[in-house]
Structure formats: C-alpha cells, structure tokens
Enzyme design. Sequence first.
Site, short mmCIF file in Angstrom:
data_model
loop_
_atom_site.label_atom_id
_atom_site.label_comp_id
_atom_site.label_asym_id
_atom_site.label_seq_id
_atom_site.Cartn_x
_atom_site.Cartn_y
_atom_site.Cartn_z
N ASP A 18 61.09 -12.98 55.13
CA ASP A 18 61.02 -11.54 55.40
C ASP A 18 62.39 -11.02 55.82
O ASP A 18 63.05 -11.61 56.68
CB ASP A 18 60.01 -11.25 56.51
N ASP A 298 47.67 -11.02 59.20
CA ASP A 298 47.78 -12.48 59.00
C ASP A 298 47.46 -13.20 60.31
O ASP A 298 46.81 -14.25 60.31
CB ASP A 298 49.20 -12.87 58.57
#
Length: 343
Positions: A18, A298
């Site tokens: 990310d 998540d």
Amino acid sequence: MAHLRKGTLLGMGNPLLDISAVVEPEYLVKHNLGPDDAILAEDKHKEIFVQLQEKYKVEYIAGGSVQNSLRVCQWIINQPNVAVFFGCVGEEKYAKILQEQAEKDGVDVRYQKRKEHETGKCAVLVTGKHRSLIADLSAANHFSEDHLKIEENFKIMTNADFYYVSGFFLTVSPPSILTFAKTALERNKPFIMNLSAPFISQFFKERLMEAMPYIDILFGNETEALTFATEQNFETKNLKEIGQKMTKLKKLNSNRPRVVVLTQGHNPVLLFENDTIREFPVLELKESDIVDTNGAGDAFVGGFLAQLIQNNSYEECIKCGICAARAIIKRSGCSVGGDFEFS
Ligand code: 26A
C-alpha cells in the site's frame, strides 16, 4: 488461549504494497474517483502512483485484503504460523518488504514468485474518514493454479481447517478459488469468502456465482451487498432481506447453513443464519481517534476468523471483529503490533 495447530487457516489473495497518502478531495474529483472506491488500476491511473510519490507524503504499508486479515488474525491469536497465505509477488525489494512484514506479524507466507513482474501495489488516497483504493495487481495477477499443486502447498491445502479467499481474487484465478472451494467441501471444512468491492458483483458476476454454492460464510459491507442485490435482481434495497436471500442461494454442503455477515460502518453488524437475523451494535469512534479506515473491513474479518478458528460462537467472532476494526482505524493502514485488547 487453546493451542492452535499450524496451518489451521489458509488464505489466498493479492499481496499488495500500500502506498498511502492524505490527499485533498479535489484530487479525487480530478481523477474521477469516489471517496470510498476500491478499483483495479487502468492506464489512466498510472500517473497517480507517480504523483503520490513525487508530491505527497507517502507511507509504504503491507496491504492486500486477505493478507491484512491474516495478519490481524495472527496478531490476536499470538501463536505463529497458524495462518498460511498464498499469493503472487515479484522478486524485487517490495516483495521482500511484504514478506518480512507478514512474517514478523506471524503469517506463514508461501508466495509464488514471478521475476518478470513487479510486486503489486495499491494507491490509498485518504480523505478524512474515507479511503479510495486503486490496485495495480502486476505480479499478483499472475498467480496460477500450479502453485497449489506443489507438494508442500498441496499438503497445506489438504490439511487446513478453514479456507478464506477474497472476492478480489476472482479477478485473478477462479480455478484456484474453485480448487480451494472443492477441497473444503470434500473435507467438510468451512469455505469463507468476501464480496470485497461492488465491482466484483457487477463485472465478475458469473465467477462469483460459480463460487457461491461452496460458500459457508460470506462477508460484505452495505454497499457491496446492495450492489450484489441489484445485480442478482433481488428487487429489494433492504439489507435484512438481502442478507436472508443470500443465505438461501444454492449451497452444496448441506451439513451447515450458509452464514452471512454484513457490516455497515458504525451501524450494527448483521448476522444471518437459518431464518434468524442478529444485530451487533458498533460504538462510534471519536473523530479524534480516527487515523484512517484503510483495512478496517479486513481487520473485522481478521478478528472474526481469530475466534472462528478456536471454534468460538458467532457472537464472539463478531465482537472480536468489531474490536479489531476499531483498533485498526486508530492506526495508519492495516498495521498491527503490541497487545491486542479484546474487550
Ligand atoms: C483486486 N483488487 C482491487 C484488490 C485490492 C486489494 N486487495 C486485493 N485485491 N484493492 C485494494 N486492496 C487492499 O485492500 C486493503 C484495504 O481493505 C489494499 O491493499 C488495502 O490494504
């Protein structure tokens, strides 16, 4: 906590690095992005990755939806290598960073490696409580079923007790997902999936519905559920009706009913099982406690799985999921570490 066997939980997905930055809302408008999107990068998005690194203060954080969930699960159970992860990366430094991070967090990482491709990355554009995700899968997109046939991996696959795959992975390797699903079915173990993003229900509908009959536990948030309902002609926008209809879609393993878990931000989490609907309240976080919501969904799954693999009740699973999501919202990206407090 009871001792858990290594390899109890097996996950498969896209390992992504990310690249996260706080941007101004105009930046999203300029690129035609919504504040909470999760999309696949097209050519026109390539410049975002360059601009982020040149003009913004970026953070590099281990990401990828399933890998995040497994890292959170490991954080909570605090016994290494109970969760194993399959996914595909390149062979450069980013692959090393991802692997080291996941292993430090206790996940047994078994990457397939493609030196001709770069490790996948995901631009995370943070605006206040929102995060827009643009994933450039690169190597992650080249995962192949061969990986599951390697003797060591095959052994892992045929010994797991719980199987978890993201809807996102339907864009990559449906045959691998079906292999997982069929293995789970043959062994009478739970096969768990996530709707992941609205575009999966829209543009990967056939693949999703091919996996559906195998799904024992299905996760989704409210926008994903609404999109799914529209695409499946459910003719309702009522989440409670949608969840119930989802539990009733064709299911192959008749030993257990399909369980559907729908999250809706700070509104209650809904749990559907047989004909019952249960609601679990979520305490809204103080504005000042919110760092970013990247990885919150998540983390919810990670917390849920941490209890599920200990055979704890769904009530316990959901409470732990909510607690894990809260913890991750207070941190940048899906970063774990320190003691997990389950209250
Ligand atoms: C196929 N796509 C679009 C994706 C993803 C993804 N993980 C797998 N496949 N798009 C975003 N993510 C990950 O989601 C996390 C937040 O929930 C990001 O890497 C981020 O860590």
